[in-house]
Design an enzyme around this catalytic site. Structure first.
Site, PDB file in Angstrom:
ATOM      1  N   ARG A   1       0.867  -1.184   0.000  1.00 28.05           N
ATOM      2  CA  ARG A   1       0.000   0.000   0.000  1.00 28.05           C
ATOM      3  C   ARG A   1       0.898   1.227   0.000  1.00 28.05           C
ATOM      4  O   ARG A   1       1.910   1.271   0.709  1.00 28.05           O
ATOM      5  CB  ARG A   1      -0.910   0.040   1.234  1.00 28.05           C
ATOM      6  CG  ARG A   1      -2.105  -0.915   1.171  1.00 28.05           C
ATOM      7  CD  ARG A   1      -3.124  -0.530   0.080  1.00 28.05           C
ATOM      8  NE  ARG A   1      -4.247  -1.444   0.036  1.00 28.05           N
ATOM      9  CZ  ARG A   1      -4.322  -2.531  -0.734  1.00 28.05           C
ATOM     10  NH1 ARG A   1      -3.331  -2.840  -1.542  1.00 28.05           N
ATOM     11  NH2 ARG A   1      -5.410  -3.283  -0.718  1.00 28.05           N
TER      12      ARG A   1
ATOM     13  N   ASP B   1       4.465  -0.227  -7.050  1.00 27.04           N
ATOM     14  CA  ASP B   1       3.197  -0.593  -7.701  1.00 27.04           C
ATOM     15  C   ASP B   1       2.037   0.141  -7.036  1.00 27.04           C
ATOM     16  O   ASP B   1       0.900   0.064  -7.491  1.00 27.04           O
ATOM     17  CB  ASP B   1       2.975  -2.115  -7.602  1.00 27.04           C
ATOM     18  CG  ASP B   1       1.729  -2.554  -8.372  1.00 27.04           C
ATOM     19  OD1 ASP B   1       1.595  -2.142  -9.544  1.00 27.04           O
ATOM     20  OD2 ASP B   1       0.886  -3.279  -7.804  1.00 27.04           O
TER      21      ASP B   1
ATOM     22  N   GLU C   1      -2.416   7.542  -4.749  1.00 27.31           N
ATOM     23  CA  GLU C   1      -2.790   6.905  -6.016  1.00 27.31           C
ATOM     24  C   GLU C   1      -4.268   7.022  -6.354  1.00 27.31           C
ATOM     25  O   GLU C   1      -4.643   6.938  -7.535  1.00 27.31           O
ATOM     26  CB  GLU C   1      -2.400   5.421  -5.999  1.00 27.31           C
ATOM     27  CG  GLU C   1      -3.254   4.564  -5.068  1.00 27.31           C
ATOM     28  CD  GLU C   1      -2.890   3.080  -5.111  1.00 27.31           C
ATOM     29  OE1 GLU C   1      -1.699   2.760  -5.012  1.00 27.31           O
ATOM     30  OE2 GLU C   1      -3.819   2.258  -5.247  1.00 27.31           O
TER      31      GLU C   1
ATOM     32  N   HIS D   1      -0.788  -0.080  -9.609  1.00 20.50           N
ATOM     33  CA  HIS D   1      -1.464  -1.068  -8.750  1.00 20.50           C
ATOM     34  C   HIS D   1      -1.902  -2.279  -9.591  1.00 20.50           C
ATOM     35  O   HIS D   1      -3.069  -2.668  -9.609  1.00 20.50           O
ATOM     36  CB  HIS D   1      -2.671  -0.436  -8.050  1.00 20.50           C
ATOM     37  CG  HIS D   1      -2.994  -1.091  -6.734  1.00 20.50           C
ATOM     38  ND1 HIS D   1      -3.258  -0.396  -5.592  1.00 20.50           N
ATOM     39  CD2 HIS D   1      -3.088  -2.398  -6.387  1.00 20.50           C
ATOM     40  CE1 HIS D   1      -3.517  -1.227  -4.595  1.00 20.50           C
ATOM     41  NE2 HIS D   1      -3.419  -2.465  -5.064  1.00 20.50           N
TER      42      HIS D   1
HETATM   43  P1  NAI Z   1      -1.424 -11.248   5.039  1.00 16.10           P
HETATM   44  O1  NAI Z   1      -2.467 -10.783   5.981  1.00 16.10           O
HETATM   45  O2  NAI Z   1      -1.373 -12.679   4.664  1.00 16.10           O
HETATM   46  O3  NAI Z   1       0.025 -10.830   5.595  1.00 16.10           O
HETATM   47  C1  NAI Z   1       0.298  -9.576   6.153  1.00 16.10           C
HETATM   48  C2  NAI Z   1       1.430  -9.778   7.155  1.00 16.10           C
HETATM   49  O4  NAI Z   1       1.792  -8.497   7.682  1.00 16.10           O
HETATM   50  C3  NAI Z   1       1.028 -10.664   8.347  1.00 16.10           C
HETATM   51  O5  NAI Z   1       1.997 -11.657   8.576  1.00 16.10           O
HETATM   52  C4  NAI Z   1       0.949  -9.681   9.502  1.00 16.10           C
HETATM   53  O6  NAI Z   1       1.281 -10.281  10.749  1.00 16.10           O
HETATM   54  C5  NAI Z   1       1.981  -8.651   9.071  1.00 16.10           C
HETATM   55  N1  NAI Z   1       1.846  -7.386   9.781  1.00 16.10           N
HETATM   56  C6  NAI Z   1       0.732  -6.831  10.331  1.00 16.10           C
HETATM   57  N2  NAI Z   1       1.047  -5.664  10.933  1.00 16.10           N
HETATM   58  C7  NAI Z   1       2.390  -5.497  10.772  1.00 16.10           C
HETATM   59  C8  NAI Z   1       3.294  -4.501  11.185  1.00 16.10           C
HETATM   60  N3  NAI Z   1       2.896  -3.447  11.920  1.00 16.10           N
HETATM   61  N4  NAI Z   1       4.591  -4.628  10.844  1.00 16.10           N
HETATM   62  C9  NAI Z   1       5.015  -5.715  10.134  1.00 16.10           C
HETATM   63  N5  NAI Z   1       4.186  -6.692   9.715  1.00 16.10           N
HETATM   64  C10 NAI Z   1       2.897  -6.587  10.029  1.00 16.10           C
HETATM   65  O7  NAI Z   1      -1.585 -10.311   3.745  1.00 16.10           O
HETATM   66  P2  NAI Z   1      -1.068 -10.617   2.259  1.00 16.10           P
HETATM   67  O8  NAI Z   1      -2.111 -11.364   1.504  1.00 16.10           O
HETATM   68  O9  NAI Z   1       0.303 -11.168   2.304  1.00 16.10           O
HETATM   69  O10 NAI Z   1      -1.047  -9.137   1.651  1.00 16.10           O
HETATM   70  C11 NAI Z   1      -0.131  -8.172   2.124  1.00 16.10           C
HETATM   71  C12 NAI Z   1      -0.538  -6.800   1.607  1.00 16.10           C
HETATM   72  O11 NAI Z   1      -0.372  -6.770   0.201  1.00 16.10           O
HETATM   73  C13 NAI Z   1      -2.035  -6.459   1.822  1.00 16.10           C
HETATM   74  O12 NAI Z   1      -2.242  -5.873   3.082  1.00 16.10           O
HETATM   75  C14 NAI Z   1      -2.328  -5.499   0.716  1.00 16.10           C
HETATM   76  O13 NAI Z   1      -2.173  -4.185   1.213  1.00 16.10           O
HETATM   77  C15 NAI Z   1      -1.239  -5.774  -0.332  1.00 16.10           C
HETATM   78  N6  NAI Z   1      -1.763  -6.241  -1.616  1.00 16.10           N
HETATM   79  C16 NAI Z   1      -1.410  -5.568  -2.760  1.00 16.10           C
HETATM   80  C17 NAI Z   1      -1.854  -5.987  -4.010  1.00 16.10           C
HETATM   81  C18 NAI Z   1      -1.450  -5.293  -5.286  1.00 16.10           C
HETATM   82  O14 NAI Z   1      -2.077  -5.527  -6.339  1.00 16.10           O
HETATM   83  N7  NAI Z   1      -0.408  -4.463  -5.298  1.00 16.10           N
HETATM   84  C19 NAI Z   1      -2.765  -7.131  -4.113  1.00 16.10           C
HETATM   85  C20 NAI Z   1      -3.025  -7.820  -2.861  1.00 16.10           C
HETATM   86  C21 NAI Z   1      -2.561  -7.349  -1.652  1.00 16.10           C
END
Ligand code: NAI
Length: 343
Positions: free
Chosen positions: A230, A254, A259, A291
């Site tokens: 993000r 990305d 954005e 994105h």
């Molecule tokens: P997920 O929920 O599986 O993993 C997120 C990880 O971040 C978890 O292990 C969590 O414990 C950790 N986390 C939470 N708070 C934190 C902090 N303060 N400091 C460090 N780590 C922390 O989510 P996933 O599926 O891996 O997605 C990650 C991010 O990717 C999403 O939140 C979303 O913003 C982004 N995303 C971007 C896309 C794109 O098209 N560019 C598409 C899909 C997701």
């Protein structure tokens, strides 16, 4: 069930209308984003489906609730644009936690290779029959250290890809996972030890501007920064300063803090008002995409299928494993508790 879809593009409409469950739903697709001015378009609908840049604040939630909307379906994983606390006991909020972690992780590696091996420049040069290699020197990933912030679904796939390149992997997560072979370090150690840093954590109040001037100061000179998570995880103005000072060797973005006003739209015939974005795009060592990391055929199919099954489950049974439940106070017995975390 009638669903009003906001911020839709042709590929969204195709994925939902060809989805196997689509005959049980009545779709109303809008190109406009959801906000206080457009929420009236959801009149007569039981559910609203939104994406990353729709605004679902308290006013929008109250407006939707007043007109009879009961379900908010995010067709994405991140939910920083939704006031989940305010939606509690008004709208059930469901999301798609995992549609293809591979799509995003593979794209992140694609951006990294493109940037450090100048593949985008080579493409442009050879199209003009310029076969010179001057200025194209890159560096090997083999043996370099990558720091991964956020070791959830996407972060873990990205780590596996990096290990395939024989990179050393350091990781930081607020909720580290035990016994999965991940080398966790403190954030400061990760900043100091990484040649490449990739962000895979969600945007929360705590992670907003996680990468600011102070964090950049702690990084290695020449570090490559990847953000497919993000935009607001990075203070964009501090990033520009870090690039100008040659502290940051390259940035692959990305996502971008501001954005919402520009990404996903064609501004090629316009003058973009965002000076920070324009400055970033003007730099030879910055790669910006709109994105796009999620955008694979597999991801779109999974998003459509999961969104419709989320809405079917929550409307039929009142429960859905993909519901975003605001902390209910009933942590020991929370029906929606996942990953030992209750939102
Ligand atoms: P997920 O929920 O599986 O993993 C997120 C990880 O971040 C978890 O292990 C969590 O414990 C950790 N986390 C939470 N708070 C934190 C902090 N303060 N400091 C460090 N780590 C922390 O989510 P996933 O599926 O891996 O997605 C990650 C991010 O990717 C999403 O939140 C979303 O913003 C982004 N995303 C971007 C896309 C794109 O098209 N560019 C598409 C899909 C997701």
């Amino acid at each position: 069930m009638k669903i009003a879809f906001f911020d839709t593009k042709p590929y969204d409409r195709e994925a939902f209308t060809t989805c196997k469950d689509s005959e049980h739903f009545n779709f109303r697709f809008y190109e406009t984003k959801l906000n206080e001015d457009t929420l009236a378009l959801a009149e007569g609908c039981k559910a609203v489906c939104v994406f990353v840049n729709d605004t679902v604040n308290a006013k929008v939630i109250d407006g939707l609730y007043a007109m009879g909307v009961r379900y908010l379906a995010l067709r994405c994983a991140g939910y920083n644009n939704v006031d989940v606390a305010h939606a509690y006991q008004k709208l059930h909020v469901v999301h798609v936690p995992a549609y293809s972690p591979y799509a995003v992780a593979e794209f992140a590696m694609g951006m990294l290779l493109t940037s450090i091996r100048r593949i985008h420049k080579a493409y442009n040069r050879t199209r003009e029959f310029n076969f010179s290699l001057s200025g194209m020197t890159g560096f090997d990933l083999h043996g370099k250290t990558v720091g991964v912030i956020g070791t959830g679904r996407i972060g873990r796939v990205f780590m596996d890809i990096c290990r395939g390149f024989s990179m050393q992997v350091l990781a930081y997560d607020k909720f580290p996972q035990e016994g999965v072979g991940i080398d966790y370090v403190s954030l400061d150690e990760l900043f100091a030890g990484s040649d490449v840093i990739s962000l895979h954590c969600p945007l929360t109040q705590e992670t907003q501007h996680l990468i600011d001037a102070a964090a950049i100061e702690k990084m290695k000179k020449g570090v490559v920064l990847l953000n497919t998570s993000r935009g607001a995880l990075i203070d964009a103005e501090a990033l520009v300063e870090g690039l100008k000072a040659r502290k940051i060797g390259a940035a692959c973005l990305d996502v971008y803090e501001e954005e919402a006003d520009v990404f996903f739209e064609d501004f090629s015939g316009h003058i973009v008002n965002d000076d920070v974005l324009a400055r970033l795009i003007s730099m030879p060592n910055v790669l910006v995409t709109s994105h796009q990391a999620f955008l694979t055929r597999e991801a779109l199919e999974n998003i459509a299928e999961t969104t419709l099954s989320n809405l079917r489950d929550i409307s039929k049974t009142g429960r859905c494993e993909n519901e975003l439940c605001y902390r209910c106070g009933n942590v020991d017995n929370c029906k929606n508790q996942r990953c030992e975390k209750c939102f």
